[in-house]
Design a protein around this motif. Structure first.
Motif, PDB file in Angstrom:
ATOM      1  N   LYS A 108       0.862  -1.195   0.000  1.00  0.00           N
ATOM      2  CA  LYS A 108       0.000   0.000   0.000  1.00  0.00           C
ATOM      3  C   LYS A 108       0.894   1.240   0.000  1.00  0.00           C
ATOM      4  N   LEU A 109       0.561   2.184  -0.886  1.00  0.00           N
ATOM      5  CA  LEU A 109       1.298   3.448  -0.991  1.00  0.00           C
ATOM      6  C   LEU A 109       0.336   4.598  -0.739  1.00  0.00           C
ATOM      7  N   ASP A 110       0.632   5.400   0.263  1.00  0.00           N
ATOM      8  CA  ASP A 110      -0.129   6.619   0.544  1.00  0.00           C
ATOM      9  C   ASP A 110       0.676   7.809   0.040  1.00  0.00           C
ATOM     10  N   VAL A 111       0.076   8.627  -0.794  1.00  0.00           N
ATOM     11  CA  VAL A 111       0.719   9.825  -1.334  1.00  0.00           C
ATOM     12  C   VAL A 111      -0.065  11.029  -0.825  1.00  0.00           C
ATOM     13  N   ILE A 112       0.576  11.865  -0.040  1.00  0.00           N
ATOM     14  CA  ILE A 112      -0.124  12.940   0.666  1.00  0.00           C
ATOM     15  C   ILE A 112       0.539  14.280   0.367  1.00  0.00           C
ATOM     16  N   PHE A 113      -0.238  15.233  -0.139  1.00  0.00           N
ATOM     17  CA  PHE A 113       0.213  16.609  -0.338  1.00  0.00           C
ATOM     18  C   PHE A 113      -0.433  17.475   0.748  1.00  0.00           C
ATOM     19  N   PHE A 114       0.372  18.279   1.450  1.00  0.00           N
ATOM     20  CA  PHE A 114      -0.243  19.231   2.377  1.00  0.00           C
ATOM     21  C   PHE A 114       0.593  20.494   2.445  1.00  0.00           C
ATOM     22  N   SER A 115      -0.071  21.580   2.798  1.00  0.00           N
ATOM     23  CA  SER A 115       0.578  22.890   2.753  1.00  0.00           C
ATOM     24  C   SER A 115       0.219  23.721   3.971  1.00  0.00           C
ATOM     25  N   GLY A 116       1.240  24.200   4.664  1.00  0.00           N
ATOM     26  CA  GLY A 116       1.011  25.099   5.793  1.00  0.00           C
ATOM     27  C   GLY A 116       0.480  26.442   5.365  1.00  0.00           C
ATOM     28  N   SER A 142       4.212   7.211   1.990  1.00  0.00           N
ATOM     29  CA  SER A 142       4.233   6.190   3.038  1.00  0.00           C
ATOM     30  C   SER A 142       3.945   4.833   2.426  1.00  0.00           C
ATOM     31  N   VAL A 143       4.747   3.841   2.787  1.00  0.00           N
ATOM     32  CA  VAL A 143       4.636   2.504   2.222  1.00  0.00           C
ATOM     33  C   VAL A 143       4.453   1.493   3.339  1.00  0.00           C
ATOM     34  N   SER A 144       3.541   0.551   3.141  1.00  0.00           N
ATOM     35  CA  SER A 144       3.311  -0.503   4.125  1.00  0.00           C
ATOM     36  C   SER A 144       2.950  -1.797   3.415  1.00  0.00           C
ATOM     37  N   SER A 145       3.167  -2.916   4.097  1.00  0.00           N
ATOM     38  CA  SER A 145       2.816  -4.225   3.544  1.00  0.00           C
ATOM     39  C   SER A 145       1.375  -4.546   3.906  1.00  0.00           C
ATOM     40  N   GLU A 146       0.593  -4.922   2.916  1.00  0.00           N
ATOM     41  CA  GLU A 146      -0.802  -5.285   3.146  1.00  0.00           C
ATOM     42  C   GLU A 146      -0.999  -6.792   3.253  1.00  0.00           C
ATOM     43  N   ASP A 147      -0.132  -7.548   2.631  1.00  0.00           N
ATOM     44  CA  ASP A 147      -0.322  -9.007   2.619  1.00  0.00           C
ATOM     45  C   ASP A 147       0.481  -9.714   3.699  1.00  0.00           C
ATOM     46  N   GLY A 148       1.137  -8.913   4.567  1.00  0.00           N
ATOM     47  CA  GLY A 148       1.908  -9.508   5.657  1.00  0.00           C
ATOM     48  C   GLY A 148       3.275  -9.996   5.247  1.00  0.00           C
ATOM     49  N   LYS A 149       3.595  -9.927   3.963  1.00  0.00           N
ATOM     50  CA  LYS A 149       4.892 -10.391   3.489  1.00  0.00           C
ATOM     51  C   LYS A 149       5.900  -9.244   3.479  1.00  0.00           C
ATOM     52  N   VAL A 150       7.157  -9.579   3.386  1.00  0.00           N
ATOM     53  CA  VAL A 150       8.230  -8.589   3.293  1.00  0.00           C
ATOM     54  C   VAL A 150       8.472  -8.274   1.821  1.00  0.00           C
ATOM     55  N   HIS A 151       8.521  -6.969   1.514  1.00  0.00           N
ATOM     56  CA  HIS A 151       8.730  -6.532   0.132  1.00  0.00           C
ATOM     57  C   HIS A 151       9.889  -5.533   0.081  1.00  0.00           C
ATOM     58  N   HIS A 152      10.694  -5.661  -0.930  1.00  0.00           N
ATOM     59  CA  HIS A 152      11.760  -4.683  -1.165  1.00  0.00           C
ATOM     60  C   HIS A 152      11.172  -3.526  -1.970  1.00  0.00           C
ATOM     61  N   VAL A 153      11.221  -2.314  -1.397  1.00  0.00           N
ATOM     62  CA  VAL A 153      10.534  -1.170  -1.997  1.00  0.00           C
ATOM     63  C   VAL A 153      11.506  -0.015  -2.209  1.00  0.00           C
ATOM     64  N   GLN A 154      11.409   0.596  -3.377  1.00  0.00           N
ATOM     65  CA  GLN A 154      12.155   1.816  -3.696  1.00  0.00           C
ATOM     66  C   GLN A 154      11.164   2.858  -4.226  1.00  0.00           C
ATOM     67  N   LEU A 155      11.424   4.123  -3.936  1.00  0.00           N
ATOM     68  CA  LEU A 155      10.541   5.214  -4.343  1.00  0.00           C
ATOM     69  C   LEU A 155      11.305   6.226  -5.190  1.00  0.00           C
ATOM     70  N   TYR A 156      10.553   6.928  -6.030  1.00  0.00           N
ATOM     71  CA  TYR A 156      11.159   7.910  -6.938  1.00  0.00           C
ATOM     72  C   TYR A 156      10.215   9.099  -7.106  1.00  0.00           C
ATOM     73  N   TYR A 157      10.826  10.280  -7.241  1.00  0.00           N
ATOM     74  CA  TYR A 157      10.083  11.508  -7.565  1.00  0.00           C
ATOM     75  C   TYR A 157      10.978  12.389  -8.422  1.00  0.00           C
ATOM     76  N   ASP A 158      10.374  13.109  -9.369  1.00  0.00           N
ATOM     77  CA  ASP A 158      11.110  14.182 -10.047  1.00  0.00           C
ATOM     78  C   ASP A 158      10.150  15.272 -10.472  1.00  0.00           C
ATOM     79  N   ASN A 159      10.700  16.446 -10.733  1.00  0.00           N
ATOM     80  CA  ASN A 159       9.934  17.518 -11.370  1.00  0.00           C
ATOM     81  C   ASN A 159      10.807  18.203 -12.402  1.00  0.00           C
ATOM     82  N   SER A 160      10.181  18.620 -13.486  1.00  0.00           N
ATOM     83  CA  SER A 160      10.873  19.369 -14.532  1.00  0.00           C
ATOM     84  C   SER A 160      11.010  20.825 -14.107  1.00  0.00           C
TER      85      SER A 160
END
Length: 703
Positions: A108-116, A142-160
């Motif tokens: 499960k991946l949660d992607v959250i934008f917030f602004s003060g 935020s990343v979490s395991s939903e199936d109870g298994k261990v997963h190798h996870v990498q994340l990426y972001y870019d902007n032009s």
């Protein structure tokens, strides 16, 4: 970033708005230039866009057990080979927060934008502006395991570089300074020319966009072409060892500021979270009659961008908590006082950042105080248009009354001939209030170049000033020590306000052949709704004078207003409703200007006027609302919700549901439009305008 904190915030907002399909989703919405939206059902369907519709190249990828997926940006983001998407399960918009939920391969991946900067400082009674008034949006992953298994996870972001240019052909340069913000990777990009305030387009081409992340040991950053950065991550390779050499055109191999994290093994008990600070340093924001004004944060942080970014990182968790408090406060108020709350909550929360995102807070170093400016987005680009401030005013009065006062100060100073101190003296010699100050971001408009709306803008100014006074008095009674109800700031302006009052007296009860704010429909002489505004404007002036102890003068204006009401009821009567124009039988219009007669407690118009009008509107209801008047099928979102707030509960519910239906079902995917057809839900024009703050009209009547 505290994962638990953001997940609680996620659950709170999601419970209120997850079923709603916004026409466009706010992502990075801080001011008219830094205004990025997703105009698609899924975050990965298209690139995000500026409110104007231009692409803003923000991209997100995730690798799960060696397989690469995208969560933000279209399938073509590699410009040659495609990357599959994760499955989007949910999107929800809160007042200060937007979140997406994705599922893929047991993760499960949660992607959250917030602004003060979208924070309601007023309602939190917080006088420490430093953590709120910075040009920052946080992107939390935020990343979490939903199936109870261990997963190798990498994340990426870019902007032009697209958020920092007027068009993609402009030359850009970039840099990084790992030591500027200790313990963080900070990259910036902007145009080579840096011509401050020298273009009037809807996009900025001066200042610098910053992408900054914590250096937590498993992060990599690079400034290189989109294909190099995305291709390296997608194929499991490390980023290039060195950044590309600047400069080059924005569209020349599309240089991006790229970040990747190797989160390692993510299992049932070890969720992982990372965040990115997305910031924009305008350097200079507004020119007011020859004088450049810097963003307010530059005053707070002594023009030190690195210090601002350090504060942004240091306050990340605290700001997440403040977002939670503000969003929770708002949701609680709606559920307590608005019934049913669900549909109203959805459209009001969508309007929050759109309204605040139309403003820019600056430092006036001449007066040593903050000022605020508002852009008339998508309908001319004017600065501090009074009849745009007015429809937006319910949100501003309810949540940001001190900010509304700071929005009105540049207009009052101009009308009171105070511009000489700023270097460019343009005398204002009209007996009525100004329409606007200039074309964004330059304030230099001569009075004879105004779009003249004498009664419209004069009534608007007096009404808004009175509404601020009433709201601040209410806050003072509730113990908000930072919200004094004092009218001291008006001391230099009483002669000006009385001159405006005298103008209204001499031009009522019939406005004659004047434009009103609904000028897009063409002229409407002898306009009955405009006459209401003038009458309520006189009552507002009487209210202010009464509060200031000038009781005899207050009584004079109040009696004039009451006399005009009697004349109005006779001249506008058309049997079971009141006319659009005094001289046109069998016409009708939304009499939204009655709102502030009720809010200010003036009671100038009898209840029978409200009852008659509201009952008539019900007869004109279409699938997506009541038309603005008898001339066309279209309506205005703001005015509809003003009307809803002064009608009975059933009518409020029906109108609210019609506006919700438009926002949820309109085929036009643009930031919340305020001008659309009531039979088809298609947008007639306008997008992203701050006038949708008018949706908050009902909130004026709760404590």
């Amino acid at each position: 970033m505290d994962v638990l904190l953001l997940l609680v915030c996620l659950a709170l907002i999601g419970a209120c708005s997850s079923a709603f399909r916004p026409p466009a989703v706010p992502l990075v919405v801080n001011n008219p230039y830094m205004s990025i939206w997703s105009a698609a059902d899924n975050l990965y369907d298209e690139f995000p866009m500026h409110w104007s519709g231009d692409i803003m190249g923000l991209t997100g990828l995730i690798r799960i057990d060696g397989k690469t997926y995208r969560y933000m940006g279209p399938e073509t983001l590699l410009r040659g080979s495609s990357i599959p998407n994760v499955e989007q399960a949910e999107v929800a918009v809160g007042p200060t927060t937007t979140y997406y939920v994705f599922h893929q391969d047991g993760v499960k991946l949660d992607v959250i934008f917030f602004s003060g900067s979208a924070m309601a400082v007023d309602i939190l009674d917080d006088t420490n502006l430093s953590q709120f008034e910075i040009p920052v949006t946080y992107l939390n992953l935020s990343v979490s395991s939903e199936d109870g298994k261990v997963h190798h996870v990498q994340l990426y972001y870019d902007n032009s570089a697209e958020p920092a240019v007027m068009n993609s052909k402009e030359m850009v340069t970039w840099s990084r300074n790992r030591s500027a913000v200790e313990g963080h990777h900070t990259m910036s990009i902007g145009t080579v020319d840096q011509k401050y305030l020298q273009q009037g387009s809807d996009r900025i081409n001066w200042g610098y966009w910053y992408t900054s992340v914590e250096d937590n040991g498993n992060v990599s950053t690079v400034i290189t072409s989109d294909v190099n950065a995305r291709g390296s991550f997608a194929n499991g390779r490390a980023f290039p060892d060195e950044d590309d050499k600047p400069p080059r055109a924005c569209e020349d191999n599309w240089p991006v500021l790229a970040v990747s994290w190797d989160l390692g093994n993510v299992g049932k008990d070890n969720a992982a979270s990372r965040y990115i600070v997305l910031a924009y340093d305008q350097v200079v924001s507004i020119r007011y009659f020859g004088h450049n004004m810097i963003p307010f944060w530059r005053h707070l942080y002594n023009n030190d961008t690195a210090e601002m970014l350090r504060s942004a990182h240091g306050n990340a968790t605290a700001l997440g908590l403040e977002c939670l408090l503000a969003d929770g406060f708002f949701m609680t108020m709606i559920s307590r006082y608005i019934n049913p709350a669900e549909n109203y909550s959805a459209i009001a929360t969508l309007a929050w950042r759109q309204t605040v995102g139309g403003t820019q807070l600056v430092w006036n170093d001449i007066l040593q105080q903050e000022w605020v400016f508002l852009k008339e987005i998508s309908s001319g680009g004017a600065v501090n248009t009074v009849d745009v401030l007015y429809p937006a005013s319910p949100l501003l009065v309810y949540l940001f009354s001190t900010q509304l006062q700071k929005l009105l100060m540049p207009i009052l100073a101009y009308a009171n001939n105070e511009t000489k101190a700023y270097g460019e003296y343009i005398p204002y010699n009209l007996t009525w209030a100004p329409h606007h100050l200039g074309h964004w971001p330059i304030c230099d408009l001569a009075p004879n170049h105004q779009e003249q709306m004498p009664m419209e803008e004069t009534g608007n100014m007096l009404i808004m000033i009175a509404a601020i006074a009433k709201r601040n008095r209410n806050k003072e009674k509730q113990g908000f020590q930072s919200q004094p109800g004092s009218l001291t700031y008006l001391k230099p302006y009483w002669p000006l306000l009385r001159r405006w009052g005298d103008y209204l007296v001499s031009n009522l009860p019939d406005p004659g052949n004047q434009l009103c704010t609904d000028d897009f429909e063409g002229p409407s002489p002898h306009n009955a709704n405009l006459a209401i505004k003038g009458i309520v404007g006189l009552g507002a002036l009487a209210y202010l004078l009464e509060q200031d102890g000038q009781k005899d003068i207050a009584t004079h204006y109040l009696m004039q207003a009451k006399n005009f009401v009697t004349m109005w009821m006779k001249n506008a009567s058309d049997g079971d409703h009141y006319r659009m124009q005094y001289n046109l039988p069998d016409t009708w219009s939304l009499k939204y200007n009655l709102l502030y007669d009720r809010y200010l407690g003036l009671n100038l118009f009898p209840q029978s006027v409200y009852d008659l009008e509201c009952a008539y509107y019900q007869k004109k209801m279409n699938a997506y609302g009541v038309p603005l008047d008898n001339r066309a099928d279209f309506t205005k979102t703001d005015w509809l919700m003003w009307i809803a707030s002064i009608c009975n509960h059933d009518q409020f519910d029906a109108i609210t549901n019609s506006v919700y239906r438009f926002a949820d079902m309109s085929p036009d995917r643009v930031p919340f439009s305020d001008w659309y057809f009531t039979t088809t839900g298609k947008v007639k024009g306008f997008r992203a305008r701050p006038v949708v703050g008018g949706i908050f009209a009902a909130m004026l009547f709760i404590t």
